[in-house]
Design an enzyme around this catalytic site. Structure first.
Site, PDB file in Angstrom:
ATOM      1  N   LYS A  69       0.850  -1.204   0.000  1.00 40.00           N
ATOM      2  CA  LYS A  69       0.000   0.000   0.000  1.00 40.00           C
ATOM      3  C   LYS A  69       0.883   1.250   0.000  1.00 40.00           C
ATOM      4  O   LYS A  69       2.088   1.170   0.261  1.00 40.00           O
ATOM      5  CB  LYS A  69      -0.916  -0.016   1.213  1.00 40.00           C
ATOM      6  CG  LYS A  69      -0.182   0.044   2.561  1.00 40.00           C
ATOM      7  CD  LYS A  69      -1.141  -0.204   3.730  1.00 40.00           C
ATOM      8  CE  LYS A  69      -0.392  -0.218   5.049  1.00 40.00           C
ATOM      9  NZ  LYS A  69      -1.262  -0.615   6.175  1.00 40.00           N
TER      10      LYS A  69
ATOM     11  N   ARG B  78     -10.270   0.292  15.652  1.00 45.91           N
ATOM     12  CA  ARG B  78     -10.181   1.183  14.488  1.00 45.91           C
ATOM     13  C   ARG B  78     -11.075   0.621  13.386  1.00 45.91           C
ATOM     14  O   ARG B  78     -12.009   1.260  12.942  1.00 45.91           O
ATOM     15  CB  ARG B  78      -8.718   1.286  14.026  1.00 45.91           C
ATOM     16  CG  ARG B  78      -8.481   2.308  12.948  1.00 45.91           C
ATOM     17  CD  ARG B  78      -7.024   2.371  12.537  1.00 45.91           C
ATOM     18  NE  ARG B  78      -6.549   1.090  11.971  1.00 45.91           N
ATOM     19  CZ  ARG B  78      -5.329   0.895  11.507  1.00 45.91           C
ATOM     20  NH1 ARG B  78      -4.435   1.879  11.525  1.00 45.91           N
ATOM     21  NH2 ARG B  78      -4.979  -0.276  11.006  1.00 45.91           N
TER      22      ARG B  78
ATOM     23  N   TYR C 119      17.720  29.925   7.771  1.00 47.65           N
ATOM     24  CA  TYR C 119      16.554  30.742   8.123  1.00 47.65           C
ATOM     25  C   TYR C 119      16.479  30.956   9.625  1.00 47.65           C
ATOM     26  O   TYR C 119      16.639  30.025  10.409  1.00 47.65           O
ATOM     27  CB  TYR C 119      15.261  30.055   7.656  1.00 47.65           C
ATOM     28  CG  TYR C 119      15.036  30.135   6.170  1.00 47.65           C
ATOM     29  CD1 TYR C 119      14.955  31.371   5.523  1.00 47.65           C
ATOM     30  CD2 TYR C 119      14.898  28.992   5.410  1.00 47.65           C
ATOM     31  CE1 TYR C 119      14.736  31.460   4.153  1.00 47.65           C
ATOM     32  CE2 TYR C 119      14.673  29.056   4.042  1.00 47.65           C
ATOM     33  CZ  TYR C 119      14.604  30.298   3.421  1.00 47.65           C
ATOM     34  OH  TYR C 119      14.393  30.360   2.063  1.00 47.65           O
TER      35      TYR C 119
ATOM     36  N   MET D 269      13.479  24.170   1.832  1.00 45.11           N
ATOM     37  CA  MET D 269      12.727  23.341   0.882  1.00 45.11           C
ATOM     38  C   MET D 269      13.656  22.467   0.035  1.00 45.11           C
ATOM     39  O   MET D 269      13.382  21.286  -0.197  1.00 45.11           O
ATOM     40  CB  MET D 269      11.882  24.230  -0.031  1.00 45.11           C
ATOM     41  CG  MET D 269      11.000  23.439  -0.984  1.00 45.11           C
ATOM     42  SD  MET D 269      10.152  24.480  -2.163  1.00 45.11           S
ATOM     43  CE  MET D 269       9.085  25.434  -1.091  1.00 45.11           C
TER      44      MET D 269
HETATM   45  C1  LIG Z   1      -0.467  -1.657   6.846  1.00 45.64           C
HETATM   46  C2  LIG Z   1      -1.002  -2.932   7.341  1.00 45.64           C
HETATM   47  C3  LIG Z   1      -0.137  -4.015   7.591  1.00 45.64           C
HETATM   48  C4  LIG Z   1       1.374  -3.894   7.522  1.00 45.64           C
HETATM   49  O1  LIG Z   1       1.831  -3.278   8.694  1.00 45.64           O
HETATM   50  P1  LIG Z   1       3.383  -3.071   8.996  1.00 45.64           P
HETATM   51  O2  LIG Z   1       3.430  -2.516  10.366  1.00 45.64           O
HETATM   52  O3  LIG Z   1       3.868  -2.083   7.983  1.00 45.64           O
HETATM   53  O4  LIG Z   1       4.023  -4.387   8.847  1.00 45.64           O
HETATM   54  C5  LIG Z   1      -0.713  -5.222   7.951  1.00 45.64           C
HETATM   55  N1  LIG Z   1      -2.049  -5.346   8.103  1.00 45.64           N
HETATM   56  C6  LIG Z   1      -2.898  -4.319   7.896  1.00 45.64           C
HETATM   57  C7  LIG Z   1      -4.353  -4.524   8.093  1.00 45.64           C
HETATM   58  C8  LIG Z   1      -2.408  -3.073   7.522  1.00 45.64           C
HETATM   59  O5  LIG Z   1      -3.253  -2.059   7.341  1.00 45.64           O
END
Ligand SMILES: *Cc1c(COP(=O)(O)O)cnc(C)c1O
Length: 360
Positions: A34, A130, A255, A303
């Site tokens: 992701k 969650r 800065y 930046m």
């Molecule tokens: C993002 C995610 C993972 C991976 O988590 P990591 O801490 O990056 O290994 C696994 N399961 C779910 C449901 C997630 O949203």
């Protein structure tokens, strides 16, 4: 060309995935790609993992469609399930698996008139609060899905840990126990572990592991750990020295002049800034590797540039190489100075930094 680049080692990525699999030898591997593979480029990473991953996982259907368009053919799990009925049709068409987290999603899938079978996982809330159905609703949902002819049986039961990264594992043990007790009369395949669970909670490996951050070589654990130290950074953010000057004691840099020299100092200006993903919140004193030597950030992050005190470094010149994070300087170290975590720095890499892939 601007010297600011993120080198991505696909060999390191594969080695980290192989480590996850070695730690959980009886589990199938869901490679979590992701958020553009945590900033590393989802398509290239998925291609590199095609032999090691059983399936891929993403947060939303757009990310899954990107992988399909690039020719990735393995199943792709949508970690937040489908958003609306129209995504069920797309999921059916493209073999996207659904992690169902609400009664509404379960009902929609159950009511959907499908031409083929869906792979559905049921997400149970065991304490993170969650996403996921609480135990009672999850039982009813499981019954519904088990009776559903267009859902492949058995349905995988999944949960997500809130604190698997912490040395105090009480809450994780509670979550594991709750999922196991929910599954006692069902004996379904289960999935619990993110990277922290894989590294630190052997009893939670289950049938499917879901490593994310560890694939990219960053440890999620709050404490040192033998297996985590065997991970290899996949991304190395590099740049170069583009200016050098000596300033007198008492002169200030950058800065707002937030850092002032307590001795005559050699200051190197590096072509990387918050526009390249280097955190603006990194304070003076954050380590930066200049020509292989540890130097310290001085003054505010701009930046497009940072300034580094290289007074104690040797053989620094215009064009000297700089590592902001990577194999020699952990992204977690930089993140710690900046008040955040490695996940955030990696994931928010901006498009202006080219990703350069190597197979080694
Ligand atoms: C993002 C995610 C993972 C991976 O988590 P990591 O801490 O990056 O290994 C696994 N399961 C779910 C449901 C997630 O949203």
């Amino acid at each position: 060309m601007r010297p600011t680049k993120a080198h991505i080692s696909l060999a390191a990525l594969r080695s980290n995935a192989a480590l996850a699999q070695r730690l959980a030898p009886h589990s199938k591997l869901v490679a979590v790609v992701k958020a553009n593979a945590y900033g590393h480029g989802a398509v290239r990473c998925a291609q590199a993992l095609s032999e090691l991953a059983n399936i891929f996982a993403v947060a939303c259907i757009d990310e899954a469609l990107e992988l399909r368009s690039a020719g990735i053919s393995k199943p792709i799990l949508l970690l937040e399930g489908h958003f609306g009925v129209q995504e069920l049709a797309l999921s059916e068409q493209h073999d996207f698996w659904l992690m169902l987290h609400s009664e509404a999603q379960v009902q929609q899938l159950s009511d959907y008139s499908a031409k083929s079978t869906f792979n559905a996982w049921l997400k149970v809330d065991t304490g993170m609060h969650r996403l996921g159905l609480d135990i009672e609703k999850a039982s009813a949902a499981h019954t519904l899905l088990s009776a559903c002819r267009h859902v492949k049986q058995p349905v995988v039961i999944a949960t997500h840990f809130a604190s698997a990264d912490s040395e105090d594992s009480d809450s994780t043990q509670k979550q594991i126990a709750m999922l196991n007790s929910f599954n006692a009369d069902k004996n379904a395949p289960i999935s619990l572990s993110n990277s922290a669970g894989i590294l630190a909670h052997n009893s939670a490996h289950g049938d499917w592991i879901r490593p994310g951050i560890m694939l990219y070589g960053s440890s999620p654990l709050e404490y040192p750990h033998r297996d985590a130290s065997a991970l290899h950074a996949v991304m190395s953010l590099h740049s170069e020295v583009i200016a050098l000057r000596t300033i007198a004691q008492g002169e200030c840099v950058g800065y707002a002049g937030s850092w002032c020299a307590h001795r005559a100092s050699r200051i190197a200006t590096i072509a990387v800034g918050y526009g390249d993903g280097y955190p603006r919140s990194a304070p003076s004193g954050t380590p930066v590797l200049v020509n292989g030597q540890t130097a310290q950030l001085c003054g505010r992050v701009s930046m497009d540039m940072i300034t580094v005190d290289v007074t104690d470094c040797e053989e620094i010149e215009i064009g000297s190489s700089v590592e902001l994070w990577g194999e020699k300087l952990s992204v977690n170290t930089v993140a710690g100075h900046a008040g955040t975590i490695g996940y955030e720095l990696l994931t928010r890499m901006p498009g202006r930094v080219p990703l350069l892939y190597t197979d080694d």
